[in-house]
Design a protein around this motif. Structure first.
Motif, PDB file in Angstrom:
ATOM      1  N   LYS A   1      56.046  32.412  31.008  1.00  0.00           N
ATOM      2  CA  LYS A   1      55.151  31.529  31.763  1.00  0.00           C
ATOM      3  C   LYS A   1      53.740  32.092  31.840  1.00  0.00           C
ATOM      4  O   LYS A   1      53.553  33.297  31.845  1.00  0.00           O
ATOM      5  CB  LYS A   1      55.664  31.384  33.207  1.00  0.00           C
ATOM      6  CG  LYS A   1      57.113  30.968  33.332  1.00  0.00           C
ATOM      7  CD  LYS A   1      57.283  29.535  32.938  1.00  0.00           C
ATOM      8  CE  LYS A   1      58.713  29.067  33.096  1.00  0.00           C
ATOM      9  NZ  LYS A   1      58.993  27.939  32.195  1.00  0.00           N
ATOM     10  N   GLU A   2      52.783  31.195  32.012  1.00  0.00           N
ATOM     11  CA  GLU A   2      51.432  31.653  32.298  1.00  0.00           C
ATOM     12  C   GLU A   2      51.099  31.362  33.761  1.00  0.00           C
ATOM     13  O   GLU A   2      50.944  30.215  34.160  1.00  0.00           O
ATOM     14  CB  GLU A   2      50.395  30.961  31.398  1.00  0.00           C
ATOM     15  CG  GLU A   2      48.971  31.388  31.794  1.00  0.00           C
ATOM     16  CD  GLU A   2      47.913  31.077  30.749  1.00  0.00           C
ATOM     17  OE1 GLU A   2      48.262  30.570  29.669  1.00  0.00           O
ATOM     18  OE2 GLU A   2      46.736  31.361  31.033  1.00  0.00           O
ATOM     19  N   GLY A   3      50.983  32.429  34.535  1.00  0.00           N
ATOM     20  CA  GLY A   3      50.652  32.260  35.948  1.00  0.00           C
ATOM     21  C   GLY A   3      49.205  32.590  36.239  1.00  0.00           C
ATOM     22  O   GLY A   3      48.630  32.103  37.202  1.00  0.00           O
ATOM     23  N   CYS A   4      48.626  33.490  35.420  1.00  0.00           N
ATOM     24  CA  CYS A   4      47.247  33.894  35.717  1.00  0.00           C
ATOM     25  C   CYS A   4      46.418  34.122  34.464  1.00  0.00           C
ATOM     26  O   CYS A   4      45.205  33.986  34.491  1.00  0.00           O
ATOM     27  CB  CYS A   4      47.233  35.160  36.572  1.00  0.00           C
ATOM     28  SG  CYS A   4      47.743  36.636  35.678  1.00  0.00           S
ATOM     29  N   GLY A   5      47.062  34.511  33.382  1.00  0.00           N
ATOM     30  CA  GLY A   5      46.321  34.764  32.147  1.00  0.00           C
ATOM     31  C   GLY A   5      45.476  36.009  32.184  1.00  0.00           C
ATOM     32  O   GLY A   5      44.662  36.239  31.296  1.00  0.00           O
TER      33      GLY A   5
ATOM     34  N   GLY B   1      46.862  39.259  33.369  1.00  0.00           N
ATOM     35  CA  GLY B   1      47.640  40.472  33.548  1.00  0.00           C
ATOM     36  C   GLY B   1      47.943  40.829  34.982  1.00  0.00           C
ATOM     37  O   GLY B   1      48.313  41.958  35.286  1.00  0.00           O
ATOM     38  N   GLU B   2      47.827  39.853  35.888  1.00  0.00           N
ATOM     39  CA  GLU B   2      47.985  40.167  37.307  1.00  0.00           C
ATOM     40  C   GLU B   2      49.292  39.693  37.933  1.00  0.00           C
ATOM     41  O   GLU B   2      49.635  40.119  39.016  1.00  0.00           O
ATOM     42  CB  GLU B   2      46.829  39.546  38.103  1.00  0.00           C
ATOM     43  CG  GLU B   2      45.507  40.256  37.954  1.00  0.00           C
ATOM     44  CD  GLU B   2      45.513  41.658  38.560  1.00  0.00           C
ATOM     45  OE1 GLU B   2      46.305  41.911  39.488  1.00  0.00           O
ATOM     46  OE2 GLU B   2      44.728  42.483  38.082  1.00  0.00           O
ATOM     47  N   CYS B   3      49.994  38.755  37.301  1.00  0.00           N
ATOM     48  CA  CYS B   3      51.101  38.126  38.033  1.00  0.00           C
ATOM     49  C   CYS B   3      52.479  38.406  37.465  1.00  0.00           C
ATOM     50  O   CYS B   3      53.478  38.229  38.150  1.00  0.00           O
ATOM     51  CB  CYS B   3      50.877  36.623  38.138  1.00  0.00           C
ATOM     52  SG  CYS B   3      51.239  35.716  36.618  1.00  0.00           S
ATOM     53  N   GLY B   4      52.574  38.803  36.215  1.00  0.00           N
ATOM     54  CA  GLY B   4      53.881  39.131  35.645  1.00  0.00           C
ATOM     55  C   GLY B   4      54.729  37.938  35.238  1.00  0.00           C
ATOM     56  O   GLY B   4      55.859  38.108  34.791  1.00  0.00           O
TER      57      GLY B   4
ATOM     58  N   CYS C   1      54.404  36.201  32.719  1.00  0.00           N
ATOM     59  CA  CYS C   1      54.508  36.200  31.256  1.00  0.00           C
ATOM     60  C   CYS C   1      55.183  37.473  30.744  1.00  0.00           C
ATOM     61  O   CYS C   1      55.092  37.792  29.564  1.00  0.00           O
ATOM     62  CB  CYS C   1      53.110  36.105  30.660  1.00  0.00           C
ATOM     63  SG  CYS C   1      52.129  37.565  31.079  1.00  0.00           S
TER      64      CYS C   1
ATOM     65  N   ASN D   1      52.803  42.489  29.952  1.00  0.00           N
ATOM     66  CA  ASN D   1      52.344  41.135  30.265  1.00  0.00           C
ATOM     67  C   ASN D   1      51.757  40.514  28.995  1.00  0.00           C
ATOM     68  O   ASN D   1      50.694  40.928  28.530  1.00  0.00           O
ATOM     69  CB  ASN D   1      51.296  41.170  31.377  1.00  0.00           C
ATOM     70  CG  ASN D   1      51.928  41.489  32.725  1.00  0.00           C
ATOM     71  OD1 ASN D   1      53.079  41.144  32.970  1.00  0.00           O
ATOM     72  ND2 ASN D   1      51.178  42.145  33.596  1.00  0.00           N
TER      73      ASN D   1
ATOM     74  N   CYS E   1      50.216  37.948  28.304  1.00  0.00           N
ATOM     75  CA  CYS E   1      48.943  37.218  28.306  1.00  0.00           C
ATOM     76  C   CYS E   1      47.765  38.117  27.971  1.00  0.00           C
ATOM     77  O   CYS E   1      46.684  37.638  27.684  1.00  0.00           O
ATOM     78  CB  CYS E   1      48.720  36.537  29.651  1.00  0.00           C
ATOM     79  SG  CYS E   1      48.439  37.688  31.004  1.00  0.00           S
TER      80      CYS E   1
HETATM   81  S1  FES Z   1      50.193  35.239  33.094  1.00  0.00           S
HETATM   82 FE1  FES Z   1      49.936  36.467  34.829  1.00  0.00          FE
HETATM   83  S2  FES Z   1      50.255  38.452  34.026  1.00  0.00           S
HETATM   84 FE2  FES Z   1      50.312  37.192  32.294  1.00  0.00          FE
END
Ligand code: FES
Ligand code: FES
Lengths: 719, 162
Positions: free
Chosen positions: B36-40, B42-45, B47, B57, B59
């Motif tokens: 999944k893409e949650g933030c693009g 590297g902050e949310c994990g 992906c 990560n 992204c």
């Molecule tokens: S989309 Fe959030 S860390 Fe990659």
């Protein structure tokens, strides 16, 4: 069924989600789909003189306000919010046009070649500026909504008061940070528009599209896809995106996907209303509060959105869980050139519950009383009159809840001992008492929503739930199934419930206001009771139920007087902290909560809401800082806008008290928003306890504490 | 540029721009939508996946940097016995709400348990601290992983790698 309804079962959506099989909107490719990106205002307030477009290659198109077939206004309460900017832009990030095409990089390149000529106008960026503006930009006074409610004779009570206390409280912006960013796909096919997407309220979106297109209802269809969190953020805002994508699909004849990236989502979607609340309390010579005068000001941003209803809830919750004989509560939503503020878990209640809890706390300290004793001697009881002159119709279990909380947390003992301990860090414990008015305000369910639910028994004996309420993580795919299966006495696996599609489901209202289980669940329970007698019939059977308002509810929407909510859920939190006296960093070392939510339909689902709500509330109170510079959020990604991680807070200890609400399904009341509400006041009173320093603002950051300690005198007497 | 790697146990090779994000390649070219893409950023994990057994990560990984690597996404991992234990434990513990974060947490749990089959709560919290969840407050996710270690201790204790 042998099992009790509260006994947890595995959630229906757990496996497909953990295995990555669930399809969210970004995971669903459509044939010949175009992508879209929005050109947004870079100004807080300006007239648009001209928009200069580059030559667009074949297959690329722009969509703007002239492309709305019916109306360029998003249907909410006031219809003042444009899909695309009209003559002026009113906040940084306001959509001007949409660029669609097949290649994302090309869309970005083309967007960078568009130039907008602005004629800047003087913006108002804060509540204070909005009040002071000589030339209002919104209506005649920059006021989106204002109300007053009164109980008893507050003027007389203030005249006769032995002492009067005053405080001002401020709360900041908060971003939802649902993990799945906002997104929709619109399709135009055979004369109809269909929008698929991440959302809470399919019929809000459908109604907005009907107005935007000016079409007959049967030409608009909305389908919810698996939704990665909402918290209110996907309540009204999704209609804006739906319009954008739908206009584009209509214009191009191709499916159009509009998905926000995180930075865009943080920068332009609705936020929790920042607030300033002024509290004045009259106290008699025995130390009882005889009157409260409250004025709440919310920053509504550039358009009305749902702000008027948010303010109503703020005001109706402004006296907290206390029986105050005389009160005057006034409130205003001020228009500013900020992102429109919107729905967010708690919907106006967090701001006023923070303020009232801190105010009572401060009164207790100044009167030399223990805050808990002081609060409890004013606590509402069954039969008491509320601040809107309604009745507390149902049992109030606060004494029992507080007793349990004291035992769990050791509050009383720690209140004394923590301050005496000599250690490098300062320790404190604080507590909050709170409630949430369940479902829509007043008789909103009957007058505005008029929900309808349907159950369909198929030939195979399986029963399908047909409602418009959405699983956004809060558990209805499991809890509503349980309600129906327990009522019918059939296995829960024989109850079906898919994501709502407006072609298939009746309008059972939006997925908001913690109403899904209590209101829609109760209607399903009744429908299932009707169906029970017909389960033996061969062939398909359909049962429909309409909302019926309980007789005891009396409400006057014009004066905001009467029973503000059908009933209330209750909570009590304690938080223990350590504060570093040099860096002012706050470490939370204990979290406790006791709740009355009626019968929990699934204890685990309820605890999940409690733990998640608490974490989100603690984030609101501490970590989640969003400040603006010239109307632009300075924290536009998850590096700068910090939400809690697994390492931030200790495990919470939570208990539910036994209780039952006669009109709720199996006795259930509301859950979703409640657990958010107690976090901030409990945490901040713990910080006050540790620092012996009054704190009147959230988020309470180390920088703020440092400043407060430098400039303020501790107001709390040493005890 | 021709990129080659092992994806969920299969050798793949294809031509693409080496600067494309691994996340986009997996989703767009291979249809692996569990990533999944949650933030693009590297902050949310959301992906998260395993590159040569390490949590990453996707992204923020340009596809050109994973030449010849062994990549495992949730789609590959969900075929394993370890996944089945995690899936059940997470369901029992109530770890999943909106679920958008969950595949990432599953991959983070696998990355932890490969190296430390008997982590204590603190080690678990540390291991998932790069993954954001807005719904649960994390306790039930931690509990799910605790239960998985208990039930599946042997699965992770074996020195296996794939
Ligand atoms: S989309 Fe959030 S860390 Fe990659
Ligand atoms: S379950 Fe929703 S973000 Fe984790």
């Amino acid at each position: 069924m042998a099992d009790l309804i509260q006994t947890p079962i595995n959630r229906f959506d757990s496996s497909e989600k953990s295995g990555g099989l669930a399809r969210y909107i970004a995971d669903i490719p459509f044939k010949d789909m175009l992508f879209a990106k929005t050109l947004r205002s870079t100004r807080s307030r300006a007239r648009i003189r001209a928009v200069h477009l580059p030559d667009l290659p074949q297959g690329y198109a722009t969509i703007d306000r002239t492309d709305a077939p019916g109306s360029n206004r998003v249907h909410m309460i006031e219809d003042d919010w444009p899909f695309f900017a009209e003559e002026t832009v009113n906040y940084v990030g306001e959509p001007i046009l949409l660029l669609v095409g097949s290649d994302r990089a090309e869309i970005l390149r083309l967007l960078s070649e568009i130039s907008v000529e602005y004629e800047d106008l003087e913006p108002v960026l804060t509540i204070e500026e909005s009040l002071a503006a000589e030339e209002p930009f919104y209506g005649e006074r920059n006021i989106i909504a204002e109300y007053a409610i009164e109980k008893g004779d507050p003027d007389r009570a203030f005249e006769q008061a032995a002492r009067v206390f005053e405080d001002e409280y401020c709360t900041g912006l908060q971003e939802h940070v649902y993990l799945e960013p906002q997104g929709v796909v619109a399709v135009f096919e055979k004369g109809r528009v269909t929008v698929y997407g991440s959302m809470q309220c399919p019929f809000y979106m459908k109604n907005a599209l009907e107005q935007a297109f000016g079409w007959e209802p049967d030409r608009i269809r909305v389908v919810q896809t698996t939704t990665g969190g909402g918290f209110g953020g996907k309540e009204e805002y999704t209609s804006v995106l739906a319009g954008h994508a739908a206009f584009a699909a209509y214009k191009t004849g191709r499916p159009v996907q509009l998905i926000l990236d995180r930075a865009e989502d943080i920068s332009v979607t609705t936020k929790r209303h920042p607030s300033i609340s002024r509290y004045r309390a009259a106290v008699d010579d025995r130390g009882n509060i005889t009157a409260l005068q409250v004025h709440i000001m919310l920053d509504g941003g550039a358009y009305a959105g749902l702000s008027s209803v948010v303010l109503q809830r703020s005001m109706l919750m402004a006296a907290g869980v206390y029986n105050i004989p005389n009160a005057r509560i006034t409130g205003q939503v001020l228009a500013t050139n900020n992102i429109p503020s919107g729905a967010f878990r708690g919907f106006g209640a967090p701001q006023s519950l923070f303020a009232v809890e801190m105010h009572l706390h401060s009164l207790a300290e100044q009167l030399g009383e223990d805050p808990l004793d002081f609060k409890m001697k004013h606590a509402l009881q069954r039969g008491d009159q509320t601040v809107s002159c309604g009745r507390m119709h149902h049992e109030v279990k606060l004494p029992e809840m507080v007793h349990i909380l004291e035992e769990m947390s050791g509050y009383r003992e720690k209140r004394r001992s923590l301050r005496e301990q000599s250690s490098r860090v300062l320790k404190g414990i604080g507590l909050s008492l709170f409630f949430h008015g369940c479902a829509f305000t007043g008789s909103g369910e009957q007058d505005k929503i008029q929900a309808v639910v349907k159950l369909r028994k198929g030939k195979d004996g399986k029963v399908e739930i047909l409602v418009s309420n959405a699983e956004i993580g809060q558990g209805p795919h499991t809890t509503l199934r349980k309600i129906v299966s327990h009522t019918l006495g059939i296995p829960v696996g024989d109850v079906l419930y898919g994501n709502p599609d407006t072609d298939r489901v009746p309008d059972s209202g939006p997925t908001v206001a913690s109403r899904t289980v209590m209101i829609v669940g109760a209607m399903l329970e009744r429908a299932a009771t009707d169906l029970r007698d017909r389960m033996h019939e061969k062939g398909e059977v359909e049962v429909t139920r309409q909302y019926e308002q309980p007789d005891y509810i009396c409400w006057d929407q014009d004066t905001l007087q009467g029973d503000a909510y059908p009933t209330y859920s209750w909570g009590a939190n304690a938080v223990q902290v350590e504060v570093d006296p040099v860096t002012f960093e706050i470490r939370i070392t204990g979290l406790w909560g006791v709740y009355d939510v009626g019968t929990p339909i699934d204890e685990q689902v309820v605890l999940g809401q409690i733990e998640g709500g608490m974490a989100q509330g603690l984030g609101y109170a501490t970590l989640e800082v969003m400040v603006k510079k010239n109307g632009k959020p300075m924290q536009a990604n998850l590096t700068d806008y910090i939400i809690p991680t697994a390492g931030d807070f200790p495990r919470m200890e939570a208990k539910l008290v036994k209780s039952s609400y006669e009109y709720g399904p199996f006795g259930a009341k509301c859950v979703g928003e409640l657990p958010f509400l107690g976090a901030a006041p409990a945490l901040v009173s713990a910080v006050e306890h540790a620092l012996r320093q009054s704190v009147t603002r959230i988020p309470v950051t180390p920088e703020y504490l440092m400043e407060a300690v430098e400039h303020d005198h501790p107001i709390h007497p040493e005890r | 540029m021709t990129i080659r790697f092992t994806l969920n146990g299969k050798e793949v090779s294809f031509d693409t721009d080496p600067l494309r994000r691994l996340l986009d390649v997996l989703r767009e070219d291979f249809g692996l939508f569990g990533v999944k893409e949650g933030c693009g950023e590297g902050e949310c994990g959301a992906c998260a996946l395993l590159i040569d057994g390490e949590l990453a990560n996707s992204c923020i990984v340009p596809v050109g940097t994973v030449q010849n690597a062994v990549i495992m996404t949730i789609e590959g991992f969900r075929e394993t016995e370890r996944y089945r234990v995690l899936e059940k434990s997470l369901a029992d513990a109530g770890s999943v709400q909106c679920g958008f974060c969950t595949p990432g947490f599953v991959m983070a749990a696998e990355a932890l348990l490969r190296n430390n089959p008997t982590p204590d709560e603190e080690a678990i919290r540390e291991a998932i601290s790069g993954n954001l969840c807005r719904c649960t407050g994390y306790h039930m996710i931690v509990e799910g992983i605790v239960q998985a270690c208990r039930i599946g201790a042997k699965l992770w204790a074996k020195p296996t790698d794939r």
